[in-house]
Design a protein around this motif. Sequence first.
Motif, PDB file in Angstrom:
ATOM      1  N   LEU A  54       0.840  -1.318   0.069  1.00 47.22           N
ATOM      2  CA  LEU A  54      -0.082   0.168   0.049  1.00 47.22           C
ATOM      3  C   LEU A  54       0.814   1.303  -0.035  1.00 47.22           C
ATOM      4  N   PRO A  55       0.423   2.292  -1.019  1.00 47.29           N
ATOM      5  CA  PRO A  55       1.218   3.546  -0.790  1.00 47.29           C
ATOM      6  C   PRO A  55       0.914   4.263   0.675  1.00 47.29           C
ATOM      7  N   PRO A  56       1.725   5.018   1.056  1.00 48.94           N
ATOM      8  CA  PRO A  56       1.574   5.647   2.397  1.00 48.94           C
ATOM      9  C   PRO A  56       0.121   6.711   2.439  1.00 48.94           C
ATOM     10  N   THR A  57      -0.253   7.118   1.190  1.00 51.86           N
ATOM     11  CA  THR A  57      -1.443   7.867   1.064  1.00 51.86           C
ATOM     12  C   THR A  57      -2.804   7.036   1.215  1.00 51.86           C
ATOM     13  N   ALA A  58      -2.816   5.865   1.163  1.00 45.85           N
ATOM     14  CA  ALA A  58      -3.827   4.923   1.414  1.00 45.85           C
ATOM     15  C   ALA A  58      -3.995   4.612   2.835  1.00 45.85           C
ATOM     16  N   ILE A  59      -3.030   5.117   3.836  1.00 45.64           N
ATOM     17  CA  ILE A  59      -3.235   4.740   5.196  1.00 45.64           C
ATOM     18  C   ILE A  59      -3.616   5.882   5.903  1.00 45.64           C
ATOM     19  N   LEU A  60      -5.013   5.985   6.657  1.00 45.25           N
ATOM     20  CA  LEU A  60      -5.278   7.076   7.410  1.00 45.25           C
ATOM     21  C   LEU A  60      -5.349   6.683   8.786  1.00 45.25           C
ATOM     22  N   ARG A  61      -4.385   7.384   9.540  1.00 46.15           N
ATOM     23  CA  ARG A  61      -4.281   7.353  10.929  1.00 46.15           C
ATOM     24  C   ARG A  61      -5.362   7.887  11.776  1.00 46.15           C
ATOM     25  N   LEU A  62      -6.063   7.173  12.592  1.00 49.28           N
ATOM     26  CA  LEU A  62      -7.147   7.857  13.466  1.00 49.28           C
ATOM     27  C   LEU A  62      -6.582   8.386  14.628  1.00 49.28           C
ATOM     28  N   THR A  63      -6.571   9.841  14.774  1.00 48.77           N
ATOM     29  CA  THR A  63      -6.098  10.405  16.044  1.00 48.77           C
ATOM     30  C   THR A  63      -6.940  11.459  16.534  1.00 48.77           C
ATOM     31  N   GLY A  64      -6.950  11.551  17.815  1.00 50.39           N
ATOM     32  CA  GLY A  64      -7.589  12.571  18.421  1.00 50.39           C
ATOM     33  C   GLY A  64      -7.271  12.967  19.711  1.00 50.39           C
ATOM     34  N   GLY A  65      -7.808  13.911  20.497  1.00 50.27           N
ATOM     35  CA  GLY A  65      -7.288  14.455  21.707  1.00 50.27           C
ATOM     36  C   GLY A  65      -6.556  15.696  21.527  1.00 50.27           C
ATOM     37  N   LYS A  66      -6.083  15.901  22.531  1.00 49.79           N
ATOM     38  CA  LYS A  66      -5.410  17.249  22.570  1.00 49.79           C
ATOM     39  C   LYS A  66      -3.958  17.288  21.669  1.00 49.79           C
ATOM     40  N   GLY A  67      -4.058  17.967  20.842  1.00 48.78           N
ATOM     41  CA  GLY A  67      -2.916  17.805  19.791  1.00 48.78           C
ATOM     42  C   GLY A  67      -2.975  16.846  18.621  1.00 48.78           C
ATOM     43  N   LYS A  68      -3.954  15.841  18.994  1.00 44.84           N
ATOM     44  CA  LYS A  68      -4.151  14.666  18.220  1.00 44.84           C
ATOM     45  C   LYS A  68      -3.173  13.664  18.336  1.00 44.84           C
ATOM     46  N   GLN A  69      -2.750  13.555  19.684  1.00 44.19           N
ATOM     47  CA  GLN A  69      -1.695  12.470  19.897  1.00 44.19           C
ATOM     48  C   GLN A  69      -2.173  11.275  20.244  1.00 44.19           C
ATOM     49  N   HIS A  70      -3.506  11.089  20.531  1.00 41.87           N
ATOM     50  CA  HIS A  70      -4.153   9.767  20.951  1.00 41.87           C
ATOM     51  C   HIS A  70      -4.588   9.028  19.935  1.00 41.87           C
ATOM     52  N   THR A  71      -4.284   7.833  19.927  1.00 44.46           N
ATOM     53  CA  THR A  71      -4.687   6.746  18.845  1.00 44.46           C
ATOM     54  C   THR A  71      -6.369   6.570  19.034  1.00 44.46           C
ATOM     55  N   LEU A  72      -6.997   6.489  17.974  1.00 42.35           N
ATOM     56  CA  LEU A  72      -8.480   5.909  18.025  1.00 42.35           C
ATOM     57  C   LEU A  72      -8.669   4.708  17.419  1.00 42.35           C
ATOM     58  N   ALA A  73      -9.020   3.843  17.977  1.00 43.29           N
ATOM     59  CA  ALA A  73      -9.262   2.417  17.510  1.00 43.29           C
ATOM     60  C   ALA A  73     -10.628   2.328  16.872  1.00 43.29           C
ATOM     61  N   GLY A  74     -10.471   2.094  15.495  1.00 44.93           N
ATOM     62  CA  GLY A  74     -11.774   1.856  14.589  1.00 44.93           C
ATOM     63  C   GLY A  74     -12.558   0.774  15.048  1.00 44.93           C
ATOM     64  N   VAL A  75     -14.066   0.724  15.158  1.00 47.87           N
ATOM     65  CA  VAL A  75     -14.772  -0.296  15.213  1.00 47.87           C
ATOM     66  C   VAL A  75     -15.806  -0.433  14.106  1.00 47.87           C
ATOM     67  N   CYS A  76     -16.242   0.500  13.761  1.00 47.58           N
ATOM     68  CA  CYS A  76     -17.397   0.342  12.531  1.00 47.58           C
ATOM     69  C   CYS A  76     -17.161   1.491  11.463  1.00 47.58           C
ATOM     70  N   LEU A  77     -17.571   1.201  10.111  1.00 46.16           N
ATOM     71  CA  LEU A  77     -17.260   2.089   9.134  1.00 46.16           C
ATOM     72  C   LEU A  77     -18.743   2.222   8.445  1.00 46.16           C
ATOM     73  N   GLU A  78     -18.841   3.442   7.815  1.00 46.21           N
ATOM     74  CA  GLU A  78     -20.147   3.567   7.125  1.00 46.21           C
ATOM     75  C   GLU A  78     -19.762   4.481   5.650  1.00 46.21           C
ATOM     76  N   TYR A  79     -20.073   3.618   4.694  1.00 42.63           N
ATOM     77  CA  TYR A  79     -19.860   4.264   3.396  1.00 42.63           C
ATOM     78  C   TYR A  79     -20.828   3.856   2.543  1.00 42.63           C
ATOM     79  N   ASP A  80     -21.445   4.770   2.049  1.00 46.63           N
ATOM     80  CA  ASP A  80     -22.597   4.653   1.068  1.00 46.63           C
ATOM     81  C   ASP A  80     -22.625   5.550  -0.142  1.00 46.63           C
ATOM     82  N   PRO A  81     -22.191   5.449  -1.319  1.00 48.25           N
ATOM     83  CA  PRO A  81     -22.117   6.392  -2.252  1.00 48.25           C
ATOM     84  C   PRO A  81     -23.449   6.923  -2.881  1.00 48.25           C
ATOM     85  N   LEU A  82     -24.484   6.198  -2.652  1.00 51.37           N
ATOM     86  CA  LEU A  82     -25.658   6.593  -3.091  1.00 51.37           C
ATOM     87  C   LEU A  82     -26.390   7.640  -1.962  1.00 51.37           C
TER      88      LEU A  82
END
Length: 558
Positions: free
Chosen positions: A303-331
């Motif tokens: 995978l190229p580096p642009t195909a990986i999105l790191r989920l971060t949050g918190g103050k200064g976005k230093q905390h890693t957020l663990a993904g549990v569910c996805l929603e994607y519907d182009p319609l």
Amino acid sequence: MADITYTYTQSLPLPPKRRHFSDAGPYTLCAVQPDAALKRKYCRQDPCECEVDNVRKVRNAESNTAHVAAMARGMTHVEGGWPMVVVDGENEARWKHVKKIEREEAYATSVAKLAASMSRRLKENNAIDCYENYAFPTRPGQQPTDSCIHLQTPSVSCLQIISIMENDRGSVSQTSWASPERLAVAIRCPLSSELVPCESQVWDISRPLQPAASLLPRKGWLSSVAFAPKECNVVAGGGVDGTVQWWDIRTGPKPAVHSGQSDSHSDEVCSIRWLTAKSGEALSTSLDGTVRVWDMRNLSAPLPPTAILRLTGGKGKQHTLAGVCLEYDPLIGGPSRFLVGTQEGIVVNSFLGLRTAEIVDQVAAHHGPVYSVARYPGHASVFLTTGDWRSCIFADGGKEAIWATPYCEALATASAWQPKRNALFFRSRSDGVVEAWDLLQDLHAPSLSAKISKTCLTAMSLGVDGSLLAAGDARGNLYIAKLEAWLFDEARSGRSGDDINWAEMAEAERAVSVASSEGSGSGSFGWLHDASNFEEPREAMQDYERSVQEALNSADFG
């Protein structure tokens, strides 16, 4: 000598008179007035449970016959019954043989006998109108009125209960519909190993005795499954080992292609979604805190580096957020927007480019993990989230929920919008209850609540046409429920075209948010709307984790 005769006579009874029936109003047989002394002794109990049975019990044990495995095999039967002298495909030979049979004397006799028996069967069928509409007593061609519609009693009838795992050794982690009759089920089995993986299954609802196909992962078990759009034979899945793989169920149980271990997620893949049908790409999220864009046609390529999105949050976005569910519907939301629900209770609104992804906005929605997130089919900027003990509706850009269900005693585990009805969604709970929330009817209580399982429901999804509901529990049972017509047909519900003014509700929520930020703070639950603060909700998270553990312990995996 003359014969002696005696004649016996008997009067014949008169024929019975023809009885005439007429309508008559009700009349009182007995009137008993209430006793005030007994009323003072009445104690109201809420809730009150009473078991009434007027049938005498003759045994303590119950038994049932075992299932008989059967398989329906179709056969194309075009024509048959011709003798050997008639060559198949020659119309002249067939015509000569038919004329020969019609000239025989036995032919006319056989036709006469068959006509007599058929005439009797037709008269029996015409005695009862099997096409009569008993549900709505209206004239032919007349639409049912609102008064008839509101007399319906809401209910859910369970069509099938499919026991996928024997001896309660696993649970259903996710379900995905490909057609009104085909369903893929991801099975979580903690007792599986790298040498003996736990297979997931594809079921045909019309043939519930055995699965239509098996999905054997590379190792461990599958945590998520998703059918390819417009292709009911291709299934993508995410494994507990972090790999992404897909199957063509026509070729066998082994995956056609799987991702390399070095390019895969470092933790369990909790959700996977296909992108548009032509691109052959998919999205996946994992507990490792990343969202990856995959080219499903070539999973072995790095995978190229642009195909990986790191989920971060918190103050200064230093905390890693663990993904549990996805929603994607182009319609609904368009081809460039998707939502991610995280284990920390934060929903991440993201933008999807050409094999790239970036975070647009975040909102803290729940005390614990967000198990489901789905955009509203009638309004793309409104989405539903489910986690902890309630479900919430948010608008893009908002920090507070524009509507939320009251807190319930059991944990909410999944939710889904009804695609054929406006402002109606279904929700499953950890006590085995499925609820239907009709927001046009009541904003404070569910319109329907049915208990379909004795243990925790871990997955739920609605069919393609909205008439069937599939739910899986912690003991590996799959429940297929048939919904009433008013729960998926707007014409039968009496509210065709009605909808909630979501734009007005979202604007009111923004005004409240601005006023609260300029005033004394964010209220008693202000820490929920600040994604940078992770210290104060620690006690709530601990209470939530204890509730989840109690629900899992009650499943009794044996």
